[in-house]
Design an enzyme around this catalytic site. Sequence first.
Site, PDB file in Angstrom:
ATOM      1  N   TRP A  81       0.824  -1.211   0.000  1.00 44.22           N
ATOM      2  CA  TRP A  81       0.000   0.000   0.000  1.00 44.22           C
ATOM      3  C   TRP A  81       0.860   1.264   0.000  1.00 44.22           C
ATOM      4  CZ3 TRP A  81      -1.101  -4.154   3.305  1.00 44.22           C
ATOM      5  CH2 TRP A  81      -2.217  -4.907   2.942  1.00 44.22           C
ATOM      6  N   GLY A  82       2.177   1.096  -0.110  1.00 47.37           N
ATOM      7  CA  GLY A  82       3.066   2.243  -0.124  1.00 47.37           C
ATOM      8  C   GLY A  82       3.358   2.811   1.249  1.00 47.37           C
TER       9      GLY A  82
ATOM     10  N   THR B  89       5.325   2.797   4.996  1.00 41.56           N
ATOM     11  CA  THR B  89       6.538   2.409   5.711  1.00 41.56           C
ATOM     12  C   THR B  89       6.181   2.125   7.170  1.00 41.56           C
ATOM     13  OG1 THR B  89       7.012   4.698   6.327  1.00 41.56           O
ATOM     14  CG2 THR B  89       7.943   3.908   4.226  1.00 41.56           C
ATOM     15  N   PRO B  90       7.119   1.591   7.955  1.00 45.75           N
ATOM     16  CA  PRO B  90       6.842   1.423   9.395  1.00 45.75           C
ATOM     17  C   PRO B  90       6.440   2.740  10.051  1.00 45.75           C
ATOM     18  CG  PRO B  90       8.738   0.098   8.793  1.00 45.75           C
ATOM     19  CD  PRO B  90       8.387   0.908   7.577  1.00 45.75           C
TER      20      PRO B  90
ATOM     21  N   ASP C  28       2.780   3.453   9.603  1.00 45.83           N
ATOM     22  CA  ASP C  28       1.937   2.686  10.531  1.00 45.83           C
ATOM     23  C   ASP C  28       1.974   3.280  11.929  1.00 45.83           C
ATOM     24  OD1 ASP C  28       1.247   0.992   8.508  1.00 45.83           O
ATOM     25  OD2 ASP C  28       2.519  -0.670   9.139  1.00 45.83           O
ATOM     26  N   ALA C  29       3.178   3.631  12.397  1.00 43.88           N
ATOM     27  CA  ALA C  29       3.306   4.175  13.751  1.00 43.88           C
ATOM     28  C   ALA C  29       2.553   5.501  13.877  1.00 43.88           C
ATOM     29  CB  ALA C  29       4.783   4.365  14.090  1.00 43.88           C
TER      30      ALA C  29
ATOM     31  N   LYS D 291      -3.915  17.446 -21.059  1.00 43.22           N
ATOM     32  CA  LYS D 291      -4.079  16.023 -21.338  1.00 43.22           C
ATOM     33  C   LYS D 291      -5.318  15.500 -20.623  1.00 43.22           C
ATOM     34  CE  LYS D 291       0.838  15.244 -22.111  1.00 43.22           C
ATOM     35  NZ  LYS D 291       1.964  14.297 -21.979  1.00 43.22           N
TER      36      LYS D 291
ATOM     37  N   ASP E 167       8.118   3.292 -20.138  1.00 42.26           N
ATOM     38  CA  ASP E 167       7.506   3.472 -21.458  1.00 42.26           C
ATOM     39  C   ASP E 167       8.282   4.530 -22.232  1.00 42.26           C
ATOM     40  OD1 ASP E 167       5.649   2.871 -23.440  1.00 42.26           O
ATOM     41  OD2 ASP E 167       4.301   4.481 -22.830  1.00 42.26           O
TER      42      ASP E 167
END
Length: 401
Positions: free
Chosen positions: A75-76, A78-79, A82-83, A149, A246
């Site tokens: 999900w991208g 880091t620890p 979460d903290a 775009k 690409d």
Amino acid sequence: MQPQMIDLEGPYRLLYCSSKGDKDGVMQEIQKGVSPNLADYDKRTALHLASCEGCTEIVDLLLEEGADVNSIDRWGRTPLSDARSLHHEGICKKLEARGGTDPVELDSQNPCYAIDRMEVDMDHSTLIGQGSYGEVYLVKWRGTAIAAKTIRSSIASNHRDLSAFMKELALWQRLRHPNIVQFLGVLKSSDRLIFLTEYLCNGSLYDILKKKGKLDPSTVIAFALDIARGMNYLHQHKPHAIIHRDLTPRNVLQDGAGHLKVTDFGLSKIAQEKDAYGYKMTGGTGSYRYMAPEVFRRESYGKSVDVFSFALLVHEMFQGGPSNRAEAPEEVADRRAYEDSRPPLSSFVYPIAMKTLLQECWHKNPDYRPSFEDIITQLELIQESLQKEKAMEIWRRCVIL
């Protein structure tokens, strides 16, 4: 974010013990030789789980054992992400002291710059091309010509795809380099998703080759250096490299001064999972004609896939287009992936040093391909050699006259 059910047999016991605050259990697994960076299916490491559950002693232990403070889950996060989300302030300070970052918070703090719909007249826009995700229009914004775009409804209407796309744009927004097309922002209050970039009046490298055919060696080297410098900037981006994935003639544009800029990072991803190549990614994306063999075979791959594509672009500049244009792109990619097929390199067309460089860049083993930093050094030497040859030729003519 709750830890998933973990098999208590084998090395995954480290993850279970870390989530439960079992210091003795964690030490036992590490002493067995289990890596502190072991991850589960969701790429969540022991440090993720300990940080999530507020297990301070386990966090200290894992960091001392060399756990990657900035490992990123699927999900991208880091620890530190979460903290922070669970308000474990003490653990946050420990992770930050070790260089921990929180890309989730960075993304939320740096949303895409929104431009008022009334500032851009889409009703009088001019269609100038097709992008990876929709049409490209020439519009005016505060008196300046820019590119607008549009994003296809199939993407804009899918919340998950749209969220991922907006993260790509937020990343692009922070990039600053002379050989990277500048992202300007997105239109707000629009019935369509539209993002805006600088407009490069001379079109794409594809347009240039279609109009002029093969280019002279000096121009090829100058163009190749422009592309290599832009790509080197992406590959050296911190904290994570950006892989374009690409890199094609249509995704390289020329400005009014004649310099090339790399654009369209819609298919690029932030390289997150380290391995022997430096990064690990899987999947079959990009354009077949410029696709590295390992991508076509759906193997793990890293930054060197862009080096492979770059070599094909340089080859086309010498030739005036792809040497195998009569073949279907997927067939070309298949032969490159499974038969080691490569374009011909005539000694009459390519300087010896350039011929060697291209062979290195499209080598079948990704480990043997040079970095863009090395490519720039080699191109500068080739450029210097060509300039000396040209100067010597001019001197000879003057002597004869």
